[in-house]
Structure formats: structure tokens, C-alpha cells
Design an enzyme around this catalytic site. Structure first.
Site, PDB file in Angstrom:
ATOM      1  N   PHE A 161       0.875  -1.181   0.000  1.00 56.58           N
ATOM      2  CA  PHE A 161       0.000   0.000   0.000  1.00 56.58           C
ATOM      3  C   PHE A 161       0.918   1.239   0.000  1.00 56.58           C
ATOM      4  O   PHE A 161       1.900   1.272   0.727  1.00 56.58           O
ATOM      5  CB  PHE A 161      -0.862  -0.008   1.261  1.00 56.58           C
ATOM      6  CG  PHE A 161      -2.147   0.741   1.144  1.00 56.58           C
ATOM      7  CD1 PHE A 161      -3.329   0.075   0.880  1.00 56.58           C
ATOM      8  CD2 PHE A 161      -2.183   2.115   1.306  1.00 56.58           C
ATOM      9  CE1 PHE A 161      -4.533   0.767   0.781  1.00 56.58           C
ATOM     10  CE2 PHE A 161      -3.370   2.814   1.206  1.00 56.58           C
ATOM     11  CZ  PHE A 161      -4.548   2.136   0.939  1.00 56.58           C
ATOM     12  N   ALA A 166      -0.038  -2.199   5.679  1.00 56.33           N
ATOM     13  CA  ALA A 166       0.623  -2.197   6.988  1.00 56.33           C
ATOM     14  C   ALA A 166      -0.138  -3.034   8.017  1.00 56.33           C
ATOM     15  O   ALA A 166       0.456  -3.570   8.948  1.00 56.33           O
ATOM     16  CB  ALA A 166       0.781  -0.763   7.481  1.00 56.33           C
ATOM     17  N   PHE A 167      -1.446  -3.148   7.827  1.00 59.80           N
ATOM     18  CA  PHE A 167      -2.250  -3.944   8.758  1.00 59.80           C
ATOM     19  C   PHE A 167      -1.783  -5.396   8.784  1.00 59.80           C
ATOM     20  O   PHE A 167      -1.907  -6.083   9.810  1.00 59.80           O
ATOM     21  CB  PHE A 167      -3.728  -3.874   8.333  1.00 59.80           C
ATOM     22  CG  PHE A 167      -4.675  -4.458   9.336  1.00 59.80           C
ATOM     23  CD1 PHE A 167      -5.121  -3.704  10.421  1.00 59.80           C
ATOM     24  CD2 PHE A 167      -5.139  -5.764   9.207  1.00 59.80           C
ATOM     25  CE1 PHE A 167      -5.990  -4.252  11.354  1.00 59.80           C
ATOM     26  CE2 PHE A 167      -6.016  -6.311  10.125  1.00 59.80           C
ATOM     27  CZ  PHE A 167      -6.437  -5.555  11.206  1.00 59.80           C
ATOM     28  N   ALA A 183       4.034   2.545   4.803  1.00 56.02           N
ATOM     29  CA  ALA A 183       3.616   3.933   4.995  1.00 56.02           C
ATOM     30  C   ALA A 183       2.109   3.980   5.207  1.00 56.02           C
ATOM     31  O   ALA A 183       1.354   3.469   4.385  1.00 56.02           O
ATOM     32  CB  ALA A 183       3.998   4.772   3.783  1.00 56.02           C
ATOM     33  N   VAL A 184       1.726   4.561   6.313  1.00 55.80           N
ATOM     34  CA  VAL A 184       0.307   4.795   6.570  1.00 55.80           C
ATOM     35  C   VAL A 184       0.110   6.305   6.498  1.00 55.80           C
ATOM     36  O   VAL A 184       0.691   7.057   7.287  1.00 55.80           O
ATOM     37  CB  VAL A 184      -0.131   4.237   7.934  1.00 55.80           C
ATOM     38  CG1 VAL A 184      -1.654   4.239   8.025  1.00 55.80           C
ATOM     39  CG2 VAL A 184       0.398   2.824   8.148  1.00 55.80           C
ATOM     40  N   HIS A 186      -9.668   5.271   8.994  1.00 52.08           N
ATOM     41  CA  HIS A 186      -8.951   4.017   8.754  1.00 52.08           C
ATOM     42  C   HIS A 186      -7.493   4.161   9.189  1.00 52.08           C
ATOM     43  O   HIS A 186      -6.901   3.224   9.717  1.00 52.08           O
ATOM     44  CB  HIS A 186      -9.030   3.706   7.251  1.00 52.08           C
ATOM     45  CG  HIS A 186      -8.882   2.266   6.898  1.00 52.08           C
ATOM     46  ND1 HIS A 186      -9.706   1.292   7.404  1.00 52.08           N
ATOM     47  CD2 HIS A 186      -8.019   1.627   6.076  1.00 52.08           C
ATOM     48  CE1 HIS A 186      -9.334   0.120   6.918  1.00 52.08           C
ATOM     49  NE2 HIS A 186      -8.316   0.301   6.111  1.00 52.08           N
ATOM     50  N   ARG A 230      10.635  11.288   4.174  1.00 50.30           N
ATOM     51  CA  ARG A 230      11.206  10.320   5.126  1.00 50.30           C
ATOM     52  C   ARG A 230      11.571   8.985   4.477  1.00 50.30           C
ATOM     53  O   ARG A 230      11.915   8.034   5.167  1.00 50.30           O
ATOM     54  CB  ARG A 230      10.190  10.080   6.255  1.00 50.30           C
ATOM     55  CG  ARG A 230       9.968  11.292   7.136  1.00 50.30           C
ATOM     56  CD  ARG A 230       8.677  11.207   7.924  1.00 50.30           C
ATOM     57  NE  ARG A 230       8.488  12.309   8.843  1.00 50.30           N
ATOM     58  CZ  ARG A 230       8.160  13.565   8.508  1.00 50.30           C
ATOM     59  NH1 ARG A 230       7.996  13.884   7.226  1.00 50.30           N
ATOM     60  NH2 ARG A 230       8.005  14.486   9.421  1.00 50.30           N
TER      61      ARG A 230
HETATM   62  N1  INI Z   1      -2.433   0.338   4.448  1.00 57.50           N
HETATM   63  C1  INI Z   1      -1.246   0.991   4.464  1.00 57.50           C
HETATM   64  O1  INI Z   1      -0.183   0.343   4.481  1.00 57.50           O
HETATM   65  N2  INI Z   1      -1.207   2.352   4.461  1.00 57.50           N
HETATM   66  C2  INI Z   1      -2.353   3.106   4.467  1.00 57.50           C
HETATM   67  O2  INI Z   1      -2.239   4.355   4.439  1.00 57.50           O
HETATM   68  C3  INI Z   1      -3.603   2.450   4.476  1.00 57.50           C
HETATM   69  N3  INI Z   1      -4.825   3.231   4.495  1.00 57.50           N
HETATM   70  O3  INI Z   1      -4.768   4.435   4.732  1.00 57.50           O
HETATM   71  O4  INI Z   1      -5.890   2.721   4.311  1.00 57.50           O
HETATM   72  C4  INI Z   1      -3.617   1.039   4.454  1.00 57.50           C
HETATM   73  N4  INI Z   1      -4.781   0.356   4.434  1.00 57.50           N
HETATM   74  C5  INI Z   1      -4.849  -1.036   4.053  1.00 57.50           C
HETATM   75  C6  INI Z   1      -4.628  -1.975   5.239  1.00 57.50           C
HETATM   76  O5  INI Z   1      -3.268  -1.959   5.647  1.00 57.50           O
HETATM   77  C7  INI Z   1      -4.992  -3.420   4.885  1.00 57.50           C
HETATM   78  O6  INI Z   1      -4.151  -3.878   3.858  1.00 57.50           O
HETATM   79  C8  INI Z   1      -6.450  -3.569   4.430  1.00 57.50           C
HETATM   80  O7  INI Z   1      -7.334  -2.995   5.391  1.00 57.50           O
HETATM   81  C9  INI Z   1      -6.803  -5.086   4.302  1.00 57.50           C
HETATM   82  O8  INI Z   1      -6.682  -5.761   5.542  1.00 57.50           O
END
Ligand code: INI
Length: 159
Positions: free
Chosen positions: A23, A57-58, A81-82, A89, A128
Site C-alpha cells: 500500500f 501495513a495492517f 507507509a500509513v 482508517h 522520510r
Molecule cells: N495500508 C497501508 O499500508 N497504508 C495506508 O495508508 C492504508 N490506508 O490508509 O488505508 C492502508 N490500508 C490497508 C490496510 O493496511 C490493509 O491492507 C487492508 O485494510 C486489508 O486488511
């Protein structure tokens, strides 16, 4: 005098896994490059570095826990990166990435470093990940090397 324990940065003997979040992939690739650069500069052999990609990242904590549990790696580096955007979210994903990675490290006893950017904007993330504010992937790999060395030096748990 009691010993003072400190990690070192000679990493030629280490086996390291880097897990990258797809992501915000452009940022993720730069963080991965930073981590690989750090590992190479500190002597980790190419053959001793494994890379895994997760969707976001999740998903970092679960992959980190399994990789750390394998017994094949001295340290794990997580990068991603989030970016806040306009959705709550962000808070859930960022909080779980941090908590879950920390838990995975405590449960496995393997150092797992947190190279996950949590920023308000894409520009801040770019700064960063190889821009004017350095590369958080490099920093996370350096922390992983230091912690792997420190963990090897610290007294072992009883039993
Ligand atoms: N995942 C990220 O790595 N960065 C983000 O900014 C992000 N946002 O903002 O939604 C993000 N969402 C996806 C999440 O990590 C999962 O892959 C998804 O929810 C499926 O489980």
C-alpha cells in the site's frame, strides 16, 4: 563493575528478513531500498536477506510473527507507509501495525523493527523515504542490526 550491554553494528553473520507493505507502493519501495542499503553497508550478505511483501501495513504483524517464529532470522525489519488522508482508517491501521509488530517481537523474542511511516501527507512520507528527512527504512534496518547484536549479548532467559 557490572557489564554494560550494547549492540554492535558488525552484521556479517546475521540473517535478516525485510517485510514491505505494498500500500503506498512507491514509498514502500523506497523504504525497502533504504533497508537493503543499510544491511549491505553493514556486511549482511545478499543471500542472508529475505524479502516478503504484504498488501498493507495492517498485515505486517502476522507476517512478522510467522517469519520471526521460523527460527531462521536474527532480526526482522518491517517497512510501510500509513498516510492519513481523509479517513479514520488511518488510526486503526497505524495503531495495529505498531501494536501488532511490538507484540510479535515480544512473543517470539526476535527483534522486529518498526519502519512504518505514519504521516499526514504523501509529501511527508516522501521526505522520510529517501528525501530530505532521510530514509526510515535505513534507520529501521540499523535498529534491527543493533538489537540482534544486543539480544545475542544479553543474559538468556532462565529455564
Ligand atoms: N495500508 C497501508 O499500508 N497504508 C495506508 O495508508 C492504508 N490506508 O490508509 O488505508 C492502508 N490500508 C490497508 C490496510 O493496511 C490493509 O491492507 C487492508 O485494510 C486489508 O486488511
Amino acid at each position: 563493575m557490572s557489564p554494560i550491554y550494547e549492540g554492535a553494528y558488525d552484521a556479517g553473520h546475521l540473517h535478516v528478513a525485510v517485510i514491505a507493505s505494498r500500500f503506498n507502493a512507491t514509498i514502500g519501495k523506497r523504504l525497502l531500498e533504504g533497508a537493503m542499503d543499510c544491511l549491505k553497508r553493514h556486511g549482511v550478505r545478499d543471500d542472508d536477506v529475505s524479502v516478503a511483501w504484504v498488501p498493507g501495513a495492517f498485515e505486517l504483524p502476522l507476517a512478522a510473527k510467522q517469519i520471526a517464529s521460523s527460527g531462521e532470522f536474527d532480526a526482522v525489519v518491517c517497512v510501510g507507509a500509513v498516510i492519513r488522508g481523509a479517513t479514520p482508517h488511518f488510526d486503526y491501521v497505524a495503531a495495529w501495525a505498531a501494536t501488532g509488530i511490538g507484540e510479535a517481537s515480544l512473543e517470539t523474542g526476535v527483534p522486529i523493527s518498526f519502519g512504518v511511516l505514519t504521516t499526514d501527507t504523501t509529501e511527508q512520507a516522501a521526505e522520510r523515504s529517501g528525501g530530505k528527512a532521510g530514509n526510515k527504512g535505513f534507520d529501521a534496518a540499523l535498529a534491527a542490526i543493533e538489537m540482534a547484536s544486543l539480544m545475542a549479548a544479553l543474559p538468556k532467559p532462565k529455564g
